[in-house]
Design a protein around this motif. Structure first.
Motif, PDB file in Angstrom:
ATOM      1  N   ILE A 198       3.637   1.755   0.361  1.00  0.00           N
ATOM      2  CA  ILE A 198       2.529   1.122  -0.351  1.00  0.00           C
ATOM      3  C   ILE A 198       2.508   1.595  -1.808  1.00  0.00           C
ATOM      4  O   ILE A 198       2.383   0.790  -2.735  1.00  0.00           O
ATOM      5  N   LEU A 249      -3.962   1.920   2.038  1.00  0.00           N
ATOM      6  CA  LEU A 249      -4.306   0.494   1.928  1.00  0.00           C
ATOM      7  C   LEU A 249      -5.480   0.272   0.982  1.00  0.00           C
ATOM      8  O   LEU A 249      -5.653  -0.832   0.455  1.00  0.00           O
ATOM      9  N   CYS A 282      -0.844   4.226   7.298  1.00  0.00           N
ATOM     10  CA  CYS A 282      -1.116   3.554   6.021  1.00  0.00           C
ATOM     11  C   CYS A 282      -2.595   3.383   5.704  1.00  0.00           C
ATOM     12  O   CYS A 282      -2.931   2.901   4.620  1.00  0.00           O
ATOM     13  N   VAL A 285      -6.772  -6.444   4.810  1.00  0.00           N
ATOM     14  CA  VAL A 285      -5.468  -7.095   4.855  1.00  0.00           C
ATOM     15  C   VAL A 285      -5.599  -8.405   5.639  1.00  0.00           C
ATOM     16  O   VAL A 285      -6.138  -8.423   6.748  1.00  0.00           O
TER      17      VAL A 285
END
Length: 172
Positions: free
Chosen positions: A55, A84, A80, A127
């Motif tokens: 990322i 994020l 993650c 997301v």
């Protein structure tokens, strides 16, 4: 024999969206795309030690004016979660292709908790997600996700279900 052309199609779709960087943790489900990226002199394929590194790497790629994609397994999505926030707060595009574990016909029970939570965890972190369980879904869903990521500065993920990938077998 299952239709496996989708494995090469992933790379072709990424190329068509001018993706120049592939960040990945090695995974059999992504092996075809990784191999094609490594062979392409216009592509940089970066192997990661942990998924969240991807990322940050892809944020740098974006700030440098290029595009990239993160290829990971669902078990790595949990790594993650904190990173994020970067994409959500800074509106940096992120395109992820996630091979699912802990899904249909999983043999390893340790994969089940994160595999069952992957989509809801990603959505909770802002997301946008789509799921491909058949070969004919891969190209249109990945095209749509890439377009939304790169044209709208969104974090997007295509989840590749185990029914698409194929049942994994315990090998001794």
């Amino acid at each position: 024999m299952a239709d496996t052309t989708w494995k090469d199609d992933i790379y072709s779709v990424l190329k068509s969206h001018d993706v120049r960087h592939i960040a990945y943790v090695p995974d059999a489900g992504h092996a075809a795309a990784i191999k094609l990226a490594e062979a392409d002199t216009d592509m940089t394929a970066v192997v990661l030690t942990t998924e969240e590194e991807g990322i940050g790497y892809l944020a740098g790629v974006h700030l440098g004016g290029q595009r990239g994609a993160l290829l990971i397994q669902s078990s790595g999505v949990g790594n993650c979660i904190n990173t994020l926030a970067l994409n959500q707060m800074a509106r940096i595009p992120l395109l992820m292709v996630v091979t699912m574990r802990g899904d249909w016909a999983e043999f390893n029970p340790w994969q089940n908790p994160m595999g069952q939570a992957t989509e809801s965890v990603l959505r909770s972190m802002g997301v946008l997600t789509w799921r491909a369980d058949s070969a004919q879904d891969v190209v249109p869903l990945l095209n749509g996700a890439a377009g939304m990521a790169f044209n709208g500065d969104q974090a997007c993920a295509l989840l590749l279900g185990q029914r698409l990938i194929g049942e994994k077998k315990w090998v001794k």
